[in-house]
Structure formats: C-alpha cells, structure tokens
Design a protein around this motif. Structure first.
Motif, PDB file in Angstrom:
ATOM      1  N   HIS A   1      27.289  56.189  36.043  1.00  0.00           N
ATOM      2  CA  HIS A   1      26.719  56.295  37.187  1.00  0.00           C
ATOM      3  C   HIS A   1      26.115  54.555  37.186  1.00  0.00           C
ATOM      4  O   HIS A   1      25.945  54.109  35.968  1.00  0.00           O
ATOM      5  N   THR A   2      25.589  54.350  38.432  1.00  0.00           N
ATOM      6  CA  THR A   2      24.843  53.004  38.605  1.00  0.00           C
ATOM      7  C   THR A   2      23.351  53.068  38.114  1.00  0.00           C
ATOM      8  O   THR A   2      22.557  53.678  38.851  1.00  0.00           O
TER       9      THR A   2
ATOM     10  N   ASP B   1      31.240  47.702  45.538  1.00  0.00           N
ATOM     11  CA  ASP B   1      30.063  46.916  45.122  1.00  0.00           C
ATOM     12  C   ASP B   1      29.582  46.053  46.083  1.00  0.00           C
ATOM     13  O   ASP B   1      28.296  45.846  46.303  1.00  0.00           O
TER      14      ASP B   1
ATOM     15  N   LEU C   1      26.269  54.530  47.399  1.00  0.00           N
ATOM     16  CA  LEU C   1      25.966  54.857  46.072  1.00  0.00           C
ATOM     17  C   LEU C   1      26.434  55.948  45.329  1.00  0.00           C
ATOM     18  O   LEU C   1      26.977  56.022  44.080  1.00  0.00           O
TER      19      LEU C   1
ATOM     20  N   ILE D   1      24.885  43.702  39.246  1.00  0.00           N
ATOM     21  CA  ILE D   1      25.844  44.853  39.099  1.00  0.00           C
ATOM     22  C   ILE D   1      27.462  44.179  38.400  1.00  0.00           C
ATOM     23  O   ILE D   1      27.867  45.164  37.813  1.00  0.00           O
TER      24      ILE D   1
ATOM     25  N   ASP E   1      27.820  50.678  33.325  1.00  0.00           N
ATOM     26  CA  ASP E   1      27.700  51.445  34.399  1.00  0.00           C
ATOM     27  C   ASP E   1      28.984  52.643  34.014  1.00  0.00           C
ATOM     28  O   ASP E   1      28.971  53.804  34.256  1.00  0.00           O
TER      29      ASP E   1
ATOM     30  N   ARG F   1      30.200  55.420  44.652  1.00  0.00           N
ATOM     31  CA  ARG F   1      30.413  54.622  43.566  1.00  0.00           C
ATOM     32  C   ARG F   1      30.123  55.322  42.218  1.00  0.00           C
ATOM     33  O   ARG F   1      30.772  55.124  41.284  1.00  0.00           O
ATOM     34  N   ASN F   2      29.083  56.357  42.368  1.00  0.00           N
ATOM     35  CA  ASN F   2      28.972  57.024  41.123  1.00  0.00           C
ATOM     36  C   ASN F   2      29.865  58.105  41.072  1.00  0.00           C
ATOM     37  O   ASN F   2      30.281  58.348  39.804  1.00  0.00           O
TER      38      ASN F   2
END
Ligand code: ATP
Ligand code: MG
Length: 372
Positions: free
Chosen positions: A254-255, A178, A158, A242, A249, A161-162
C-alpha cells in the motif's frame, strides 16, 4: 446568513413524529436520559453529512418496526427558502432539495454548514489524525470549490495504486498512478495549508476568549502527510517521497505517505495540547476550533454555520457555558443545544430563544422559564 426554520422527523430512532420551528438564536431541547435529545441532533447531522456520529449502521436510525425514516428541514439561505429532505428505506437513501432529487451528498452538505460538539468531541485531540483531517476538510470543502474534485480524484487514484500494489502488478502498472496521485496531493496540500494558515488567528482569538488564563503561545502546525526526510536524507516534496518509497510501498502492498496521512499538531508553548491542557480545557479548545471555523466561514462565504451542541452541561462548567453562549450570540450563530435540565442553560436573549421538552420521543415546545 443561513438559518434553519423547521425540522420534521418521522420514524427516526425513538421519535415517531416531530416538528420543531426554530428560533434564529438559541434552541434548547430538554429531557431525561434516553428521551431522544441526541436523536434530534443526530438527525440534523445525518441530513447534513450523510452519516451518523453514533453508528456506522444507518439502518439503526430507522425506528424499530418501521420500514423508513424521513428527515426534512427548511432553511433560509440568502432570502431563499430551501426544503431539504432525506428518506432512508433499508439500504436506499433519497436526497431531495426543493422537490428535486440530489445525486450526491456533497450537494446537500453544501447547503447545510453544520458544526457539531458532543461529549466525545475532545477525541479531536485525543485520537488519531482522522478526526483532525475531517475537521480541516470540512473547512476546505466549504471554502474552496476545487477541494472536493481534488479530494475525490486523490481517493480514486490512491485506491487504484493500492490495488496495483496489493496485486503485485508490474512496476509500470503501479507507477502509472504516481503522476495523478502527486497532482491531486499537490492541490489538496495547497488548500489545506492555506486553510490552516487562515484559521490560526481565529483559533488564537477564541482560545483567548474562552481560556484567558492560558498564557502560552498557540501554534497550529499543518502536516502534509509525507516526511521532509527519509532515512536522514532530505526529500524534495511528495514527488521525491513517492519515488524513494516505491520499493517499500511494493513490499507493504500500500501507499504509505500522502494526503491520506495529513494531520494538524496543536501546541501551547511548544508542548502538545493534549499534554498541557486539562480535560475541561481540551473541551474548550475544541469549542475554540469550531468557533474559529464558524467565524472564518462567515467571513469568507457571508453565510453562517449552525452549531449543534449535544449535552452542553456535560461539556462545560457554568461560567464557560455562559461565555460560549455569549460568543454564539455575538457571532449571530444559530445554535441547537440539548440538556437534561433547563436551569443549567443561561438564557441570555429570551426573544431569540425556544425551548422544547422531550419525553420518550415525544416533543413539545414550552416557554423559557427564566429570562435574564
Ligand atoms: N431504531 C430505534 N428505534 C426506536 N428506538 C430507538 C432506536 N434506536 C435507539 N432507540 C432508543 O431511543 C432512545 C433515545 O436515545 P437518545 O440517545 O437520543 O436519548 P438522549 O435523550 O440523548 O439520552 P441521554 O441523556 O442519556 O444522552 C433510547 O431509549 C434508545 O434506546
Ligand atoms: Mg444523549
């Protein structure tokens, strides 16, 4: 069954030195305001969880004008003695188990299944989902070996990804994360949902024991952290979420959805617990949640939790204090309580009771004054 036998403190808050030899049942710490009662509970919680429930600045735990604090406890676990210790010097923490340095707090936490009830515990219902996630994750951590690795993996992915979203990296470099995110979320989801399903009958049982007057049916609804529909269109699980959320996003940096947004909704007769229960009932409901966790933990691990209750009289009236103490006694849960007055705590089982007086950080054991 895990039982704490000894706690030793050095330079923790206003406690210069302390040594407590615990009973298997009720351990009562009595003292005036600012005597250091909460400090004792806080020290145990800090050893078990790595953090205080009162401050995010751990240096504040070190006694003024001293460089270091030490928390040591001895525990009997499956007939084996464990010596657990934490020392903190400024930013440096050392954790030890039987003389060996532990690499992670999780190794320490696994040995010390503590539960905590404080006058702030009703926040579990009142505030955002973070406290409720911590509540269910405590249970998942102690019940499923696979939980901690999945949770760590999820946090790591996370973060990546962020970071990629925030830096507005090309789509491919974001979407790289993902699949591992979905995989870790799937595992966490399965364990959390399983845990809440197992826990619910116990919560109902303890609600009945503590609040028999409540007739409405309780439901504990686990929410995974992602919606079932987006823009009124049904979505097919987290993978779909997602994908459908990707543009948003990207825009937000951010997620939005995932296991980091999970929650539990507690309802009585379809109404949210917060809206239907009185303040006292909310506190009793939190007691029911903790007892349910304790019982489930006991059934699945054949160990038992140790319950810390700070300022019990502030939590419950006399009748409910007695009911709770009877339940703890019947479940053979070792408990450590604080109170400003000894006569506010019913002593049900004098042979399994120890009482201490604490005054300006100095603690000494006394005889229980009112058996029966
Ligand atoms: N780092 C520290 N060094 C020395 N004393 C400290 C430190 N941090 C806090 N104290 C003091 O320790 C005392 C103990 O506070 P604590 O909250 O444990 O008392 P308490 O018995 O729980 O009181 P209450 O009944 O009001 O809840 C307070 O007087 C506080 O000012
Ligand atoms: Mg206190």
């Amino acid at each position: 069954m895990s039982k704490l036998t000894t706690l030793k403190l050095q330079h923790f808050r206003n406690i210069d030195q302390a040594c407590l030899e615990f009973s298997d049942g009720l351990n009562l710490i009595v003292g005036d305001n600012a005597a250091g009662k909460t400090a004792i509970i806080e020290a145990l919680w800090t050893l078990a969880s790595g953090r205080s429930f009162r401050t995010a600045k751990p240096q504040q735990l070190i006694q003024f004008e001293h460089p270091e604090l030490v928390i040591f406890c001895q525990l009997i676990e499956q007939q084996q003695t464990l010596n657990l210790g934490l020392s903190r010097h400024a930013d440096q923490v050392t954790l030890k188990c039987n003389g060996e340095t532990l690499k992670t707090q999780a190794e320490m936490s696994a040995h010390l299944p503590l539960q905590l009830l404080t006058p702030e515990s009703h926040r579990l219902l009142e505030e955002g989902p973070k406290a409720r996630r911590q509540f269910m994750d405590w249970g998942c951590f102690h019940q499923f070996k696979a939980f901690l690795p999945a949770w760590r993996q999820y946090q790591r992915v996370l973060k990546q990804r962020n970071h990629a979203l925030k830096k507005q990296l090309p789509d491919q470099q974001i979407q790289l994360w993902d699949e591992p995110l979905i995989e870790a979320a799937g595992k966490i989801d399965e364990m959390r949902s399983d845990y809440i399903e197992q826990l619910t009958p116990f919560v109902k049982e303890f609600c009945q024991a503590l609040m028999p007057e409540l007739k409405a049916t309780l439901s504990c609804q686990y929410l995974a952290g992602w919606p079932k529909t987006i823009n009124a269109k049904a979505v097919d699980g987290f993978t779909d979420v997602i994908q459908q959320q990707f543009a948003k996003d990207r825009l937000n940096g951010h997620t939005q959805y995932g296991s980091h947004r999970a929650d539990i909704k507690f309802k009585f007769g379809g109404q949210e617990a917060m809206l239907t229960l009185s303040r006292g009932q909310q506190k009793l409901f939190v007691c029911a949640l903790l007892l349910a966790q304790a019982c489930l933990y006991q059934n699945t691990s054949h160990h038992s939790v140790i319950m810390l209750i700070d300022d019990l009289p502030a939590e419950l009236d006399a009748h409910h204090r007695t009911t709770l103490l009877k339940l703890l006694d019947a479940l053979d849960i070792q408990h450590i309580l604080t109170s400003t007055a000894e006569n506010l705590i019913p002593i049900l089982n004098p042979e399994k009771t120890r009482v201490w007086q604490i005054e300006k950080g100095s603690i000494h054991q006394t005889m229980p004054t009112r058996p029966g």
